[in-house]
Design a protein around this motif. Structure first.
Motif, mmCIF file in Angstrom:
data_model
loop_
_atom_site.group_PDB
_atom_site.id
_atom_site.type_symbol
_atom_site.label_atom_id
_atom_site.label_comp_id
_atom_site.label_asym_id
_atom_site.label_seq_id
_atom_site.Cartn_x
_atom_site.Cartn_y
_atom_site.Cartn_z
ATOM 1 N N ASN A 1 1.606 -3.801 13.153
ATOM 2 C CA ASN A 1 2.709 -3.150 13.854
ATOM 3 C C ASN A 1 2.279 -2.805 15.285
ATOM 4 O OD1 ASN A 1 4.842 -1.536 14.573
ATOM 5 N ND2 ASN A 1 4.612 -0.079 12.879
ATOM 6 N N MET B 1 3.970 -7.664 14.355
ATOM 7 C CA MET B 1 5.374 -7.258 14.261
ATOM 8 C C MET B 1 5.712 -6.335 15.424
ATOM 9 S SD MET B 1 7.493 -5.206 11.331
ATOM 10 C CE MET B 1 7.122 -3.581 11.887
ATOM 11 N N ILE C 1 11.053 -9.348 9.622
ATOM 12 C CA ILE C 1 11.474 -8.764 8.344
ATOM 13 C C ILE C 1 12.511 -9.663 7.656
ATOM 14 C CG2 ILE C 1 12.538 -6.745 7.212
ATOM 15 C CD1 ILE C 1 9.652 -6.262 8.195
ATOM 16 N N VAL C 2 13.411 -10.251 8.463
ATOM 17 C CA VAL C 2 14.384 -11.182 7.869
ATOM 18 C C VAL C 2 13.638 -12.329 7.187
ATOM 19 C CG1 VAL C 2 16.223 -12.849 8.372
ATOM 20 C CG2 VAL C 2 16.251 -10.606 9.474
ATOM 21 N N PHE D 1 3.487 -6.192 1.479
ATOM 22 C CA PHE D 1 2.456 -6.430 2.490
ATOM 23 C C PHE D 1 1.864 -5.086 2.854
ATOM 24 C CE2 PHE D 1 6.689 -6.363 4.517
ATOM 25 C CZ PHE D 1 6.592 -5.189 5.250
ATOM 26 N N THR D 2 0.721 -5.136 3.516
ATOM 27 C CA THR D 2 0.115 -3.911 4.024
ATOM 28 C C THR D 2 0.442 -3.812 5.499
ATOM 29 O OG1 THR D 2 -1.652 -4.048 2.414
ATOM 30 C CG2 THR D 2 -2.080 -2.701 4.357
ATOM 31 N N LEU D 3 0.890 -2.632 5.915
ATOM 32 C CA LEU D 3 1.256 -2.424 7.312
ATOM 33 C C LEU D 3 0.092 -1.768 8.038
ATOM 34 C CD1 LEU D 3 3.790 -2.633 9.220
ATOM 35 C CD2 LEU D 3 4.224 -0.238 8.650
ATOM 36 N N LEU E 1 16.543 -3.552 7.949
ATOM 37 C CA LEU E 1 15.443 -4.236 8.637
ATOM 38 C C LEU E 1 14.390 -3.250 9.143
ATOM 39 C CD1 LEU E 1 17.347 -6.879 10.844
ATOM 40 C CD2 LEU E 1 16.350 -7.171 8.566
ATOM 41 N N ASP F 1 4.398 0.279 1.846
ATOM 42 C CA ASP F 1 4.491 -0.293 3.199
ATOM 43 C C ASP F 1 5.674 -1.232 3.380
ATOM 44 O OD1 ASP F 1 2.372 1.021 4.254
ATOM 45 O OD2 ASP F 1 0.962 -0.641 4.118
ATOM 46 N N HIS F 2 6.001 -1.995 2.341
ATOM 47 C CA HIS F 2 7.033 -3.016 2.521
ATOM 48 C C HIS F 2 8.443 -2.501 2.235
ATOM 49 C CE1 HIS F 2 6.209 -3.146 -1.760
ATOM 50 N NE2 HIS F 2 7.397 -3.679 -1.921
ATOM 51 N N ALA G 1 21.342 4.023 16.733
ATOM 52 C CA ALA G 1 21.852 3.345 15.540
ATOM 53 C C ALA G 1 20.952 2.154 15.236
ATOM 54 C CB ALA G 1 23.283 2.874 15.795
ATOM 55 N N VAL G 2 20.495 2.037 14.009
ATOM 56 C CA VAL G 2 19.662 0.895 13.614
ATOM 57 C C VAL G 2 20.122 0.367 12.256
ATOM 58 C CG1 VAL G 2 17.624 1.698 14.897
ATOM 59 C CG2 VAL G 2 17.886 2.321 12.476
ATOM 60 N N ASN G 3 19.753 -0.873 11.963
ATOM 61 C CA ASN G 3 20.028 -1.448 10.643
ATOM 62 C C ASN G 3 18.904 -1.012 9.705
ATOM 63 O OD1 ASN G 3 20.777 -4.215 12.617
ATOM 64 N ND2 ASN G 3 22.326 -3.266 11.340
ATOM 65 N N MET H 1 0.839 -1.196 0.000
ATOM 66 C CA MET H 1 0.000 0.000 0.000
ATOM 67 C C MET H 1 0.880 1.255 0.000
ATOM 68 S SD MET H 1 -3.302 0.507 2.440
ATOM 69 C CE MET H 1 -2.547 1.582 3.629
ATOM 70 N N GLN I 1 22.646 -2.250 17.078
ATOM 71 C CA GLN I 1 21.584 -1.908 16.116
ATOM 72 C C GLN I 1 20.392 -2.843 16.274
ATOM 73 O OE1 GLN I 1 24.896 -2.162 15.496
ATOM 74 N NE2 GLN I 1 25.466 -1.306 13.526
ATOM 75 N N VAL I 2 20.682 -4.143 16.431
ATOM 76 C CA VAL I 2 19.614 -5.131 16.619
ATOM 77 C C VAL I 2 18.923 -4.893 17.967
ATOM 78 C CG1 VAL I 2 19.136 -7.597 16.971
ATOM 79 C CG2 VAL I 2 20.622 -6.871 15.092
ATOM 80 N N ARG I 3 19.712 -4.580 19.009
ATOM 81 C CA ARG I 3 19.118 -4.372 20.337
ATOM 82 C C ARG I 3 18.273 -3.101 20.384
ATOM 83 N NH1 ARG I 3 24.286 -6.014 21.645
ATOM 84 N NH2 ARG I 3 25.010 -3.989 22.380
ATOM 85 N N ASN I 4 18.615 -2.117 19.563
ATOM 86 C CA ASN I 4 17.817 -0.891 19.501
ATOM 87 C C ASN I 4 16.447 -1.143 18.869
ATOM 88 O OD1 ASN I 4 19.469 0.986 20.762
ATOM 89 N ND2 ASN I 4 20.597 1.488 18.883
ATOM 90 N N MET I 5 16.326 -2.207 18.091
ATOM 91 C CA MET I 5 15.063 -2.516 17.420
ATOM 92 C C MET I 5 14.353 -3.702 18.066
ATOM 93 S SD MET I 5 16.622 -2.260 13.567
ATOM 94 C CE MET I 5 15.114 -2.571 12.689
ATOM 95 N N ASN J 1 20.338 -8.405 6.050
ATOM 96 C CA ASN J 1 19.678 -9.172 7.112
ATOM 97 C C ASN J 1 20.109 -8.808 8.529
ATOM 98 O OD1 ASN J 1 17.913 -10.761 5.735
ATOM 99 N ND2 ASN J 1 19.386 -12.395 5.349
ATOM 100 N N LYS K 1 4.161 -1.378 17.556
ATOM 101 C CA LYS K 1 5.042 -0.380 18.174
ATOM 102 C C LYS K 1 4.350 0.911 18.599
ATOM 103 C CE LYS K 1 8.379 -0.237 15.121
ATOM 104 N NZ LYS K 1 8.310 -1.428 14.253
ATOM 105 N N LYS K 2 3.205 1.200 17.991
ATOM 106 C CA LYS K 2 2.579 2.487 18.306
ATOM 107 C C LYS K 2 1.537 2.369 19.419
ATOM 108 C CE LYS K 2 5.007 4.781 15.510
ATOM 109 N NZ LYS K 2 4.871 4.876 14.073
#
Ligand SMILES: Cc1cc2nc3c(=O)[nH]c(=O)nc-3n(C[C@H](O)[C@H](O)[C@H](O)COP(=O)(O)OP(=O)(O)OC[C@H]3O[C@@H](n4cnc5c(N)ncnc54)[C@H](O)[C@@H]3O)c2cc1C
Ligand code: FES
Ligand code: FES
Lengths: 186, 296
Positions: free
Chosen positions: B51, B29, B36-37, B4-6, A62, A20-21, A57-59, A1, B105-109, A43, B53-54
């Motif tokens: 989602n 999610m 996502i992986v 996909f639609t979020l 992802l 969206d994706h 900091a983020v990847n 979308m 970075q992974v831990r922040n997400m 990944n 998160k919000k």
């Protein structure tokens, strides 16, 4: 979308249509042409795609583009000022041999920036912990650690001067110049 | 990546309703570091990602000073836990486990809830929450229920959650005085590696600072789900904890484990490491207890 998002990218407010994706990495590189941020693994394993979102900091490989709505995003393009003067971390990587092929460098620098912005005096253990998700196939890391340490010293010094200059509004410091890092250099 | 639609609900109820509408074409999610992986790799292809998160409050982390209960919202990230002084000082086993998950970075997400619900035998975040007798709060189409974290897991990638259920938070009962806890993610390298074996130990001792009144020995990558070495725990309970007794408990825990050979490591090596590390983590628990006793 498709949806429209707005966020702050390297200091500038922008608004754009996204799917969206899409990942943030896709948005930056393929749609906005900011190709400083790299895609290695796609990944979360290599850190080449590291950007800073709201000081973290983020990847970006992802992170969904939709999730930057209303947030502050910093990429490597936001660091140097348009006159060509490099950010202290960039300058330090140049001076200390922290770059060989350069593929990991934007990610390394963004990870280092997220850390040093909070704590320019971070010790080597803290630097290693913060950079553990950034893989480099060239340097062997020693020069990278040296680069970050030297950059930290410079940034701490600039902060000190910044604080002094705050009392003396006449002086323009390196730091206040770097604050104008909003202009995107492509 | 398959499009996909979020969907971004503002409340848990709305999220559950959205799931009800889209059923198995939808997926929740949180941080997305697993989802996502998997979508990118084509291992799953949801039409809708919901989602979480919000949703306000889901990333709340606090201790109720009156009851001593710790509440960890499912959407609390590993980095939030790692950087919390409360966690670092009072729940070292959580700090040990989350501070080496993936990368910063992974831990922040990535979130603690996602780590549990992903349900891999190597989930670093699960071990401390089991050791601390944590309870998971679930909200779904049929209302709310709670399940002990240790009972969440069925097999790799499968939990007791029914379709549409959301993990909202994990609660940890008040810790009794003289509790020590520690975790080690044992492997070639802690960062950016799954553990070869994960070992978490929690000990509570009597006022003599020696007799064990409660022991928890929890193992990751030692079976199809994170598990407790109950016989080894029983060996410690009621006894004065010594280095020798911990060695015995380590041996028993290794025997109780269901370790396997895999591409990442051999069963015999994993057993040896359980034996050694149960003892070491036990001694670290005692150090923590003694240090606190000296400060008091
Ligand atoms: C490079 C890399 C390194 C990693 N290293 C480690 C490591 O060292 N140790 C480790 O344990 N893990 C590791 N992981 C795995 C992952 O980061 C963690 O498991 C993380 O905690 C997952 O959380 P998330 O919020 O990103 O989950 P998501 O990807 O958002 O979700 C994971 C699963 O849980 C479901 N879910 C999420 N939240 C909820 C909820 N509140 N209620 C119901 N269902 C929910 C989702 O539908 C999905 O099935 C790594 C991942 C990457 C990419
Ligand atoms: S490209 Fe994102 S971590 Fe490798
Ligand atoms: S300089 Fe080549 S990968 Fe780091």
């Amino acid at each position: 979308m498709t949806k429209t998002i707005s966020f702050i990218l390297n200091g500038d407010e922008i608004s754009c249509d996204i799917q969206d994706h899409w990942t943030l990495l896709h948005l930056l590189r393929e749609e906005l042409g900011l190709i400083g941020t790299k895609e290695g693994c796609g990944n979360g394993e290599c850190g080449a795609c590291t950007v800073i979102v709201d000081q973290l900091a983020v990847n970006s490989c992802l992170y969904l583009a939709a999730d930057v709505q209303g947030k502050q995003v910093q990429t490597i393009e936001g660091l140097a000022v348009h006159t060509g003067s490099l950010h202290p971390i960039q300058q330090s990587f140049v001076d200390n041999g922290g770059i060989q092929c350069g593929f990991c460098t934007p990610g390394m620098i963004m990870s280092a920036k997220a850390l040093l912005d909070k704590d320019p005096k971070a010790d080597q253990e803290a630097v290693k912990h913060a950079l553990a998700g950034n893989i480099c196939r060239c340097t062997g890391y020693v020069q990278i650690l040296d680069s970050v340490a030297a950059a930290g010293r410079q940034m701490a010094k600039n902060q000190g001067e910044g604080a002094a200059a705050a009392k003396d509004p006449g002086t323009i410091t390196q730091q206040s110049m770097n604050k104008k890092a909003g202009e995107v250099i492509t | 990546m398959k499009p996909f639609t979020l969907l971004t609900p503002a409340t848990v109820e709305e999220a559950v309703a959205l799931f009800g509408q889209h059923k198995e074409t939808a997926r929740y999610m949180a941080g997305g570091t697993d989802v996502i992986v998997k979508v990118k790799e084509g291992w799953m292809g949801p039409d809708y990602l919901i989602n979480l998160k919000k949703i306000p409050g889901l990333n709340d982390l606090h201790k109720n000073e009156a009851t001593g209960e710790l509440s960890i919202g499912a959407l609390v990230t590993h980095a939030m836990l790692e950087q919390s002084l409360l966690i670092r000082n009072a729940y070292p086993i959580i700090y040990d486990a989350v501070s080496n998950i993936g990368s910063l970075q992974v831990r922040n997400m990535g979130t603690i809830g996602g780590n549990l619900i992903n349900a891999v035998p190597s989930a670093d975040g699960a071990i401390p929450l089991i050791a601390l007798d944590g309870t998971a709060l679930l909200v779904g189409p049929d209302g709310e229920r709670s399940v002990m974290v240790k009972d969440l897991f069925v097999k790799p990638y499968e939990t007791v959650l029914t379709p549409g259920e959301i993990l909202t938070r994990i609660t940890i009962p008040a810790q009794v005085p003289r509790t020590g806890s520690a975790y080690i993610k044992f492997g070639r390298r802690a960062a950016m590696e799954l553990p070869l074996i994960g070992i978490g130990v929690l000990l509570v001792v009597d006022e003599d600072l020696s007799t064990c009144t409660r022991a928890r020995i929890c193992l990751g990558v030692a079976g199809p789900t994170p598990l407790r070495a109950v016989k080894a725990e029983q060996m410690l309970e009621g006894q004065p904890v010594t280095s020798d007794l911990l060695t015995g408990a380590g041996k028993l825990a290794a025997e109780e484990s269901q370790v396997r050979d895999s591409v990442r490591g051999q069963a015999w090596h994993r057993k040896e490491m359980i034996r050694v590390q149960v003892r070491r983590m036990g001694l670290r628990c005692l150090d923590i207890i003694n240090q606190k006793a000296r400060q008091a």
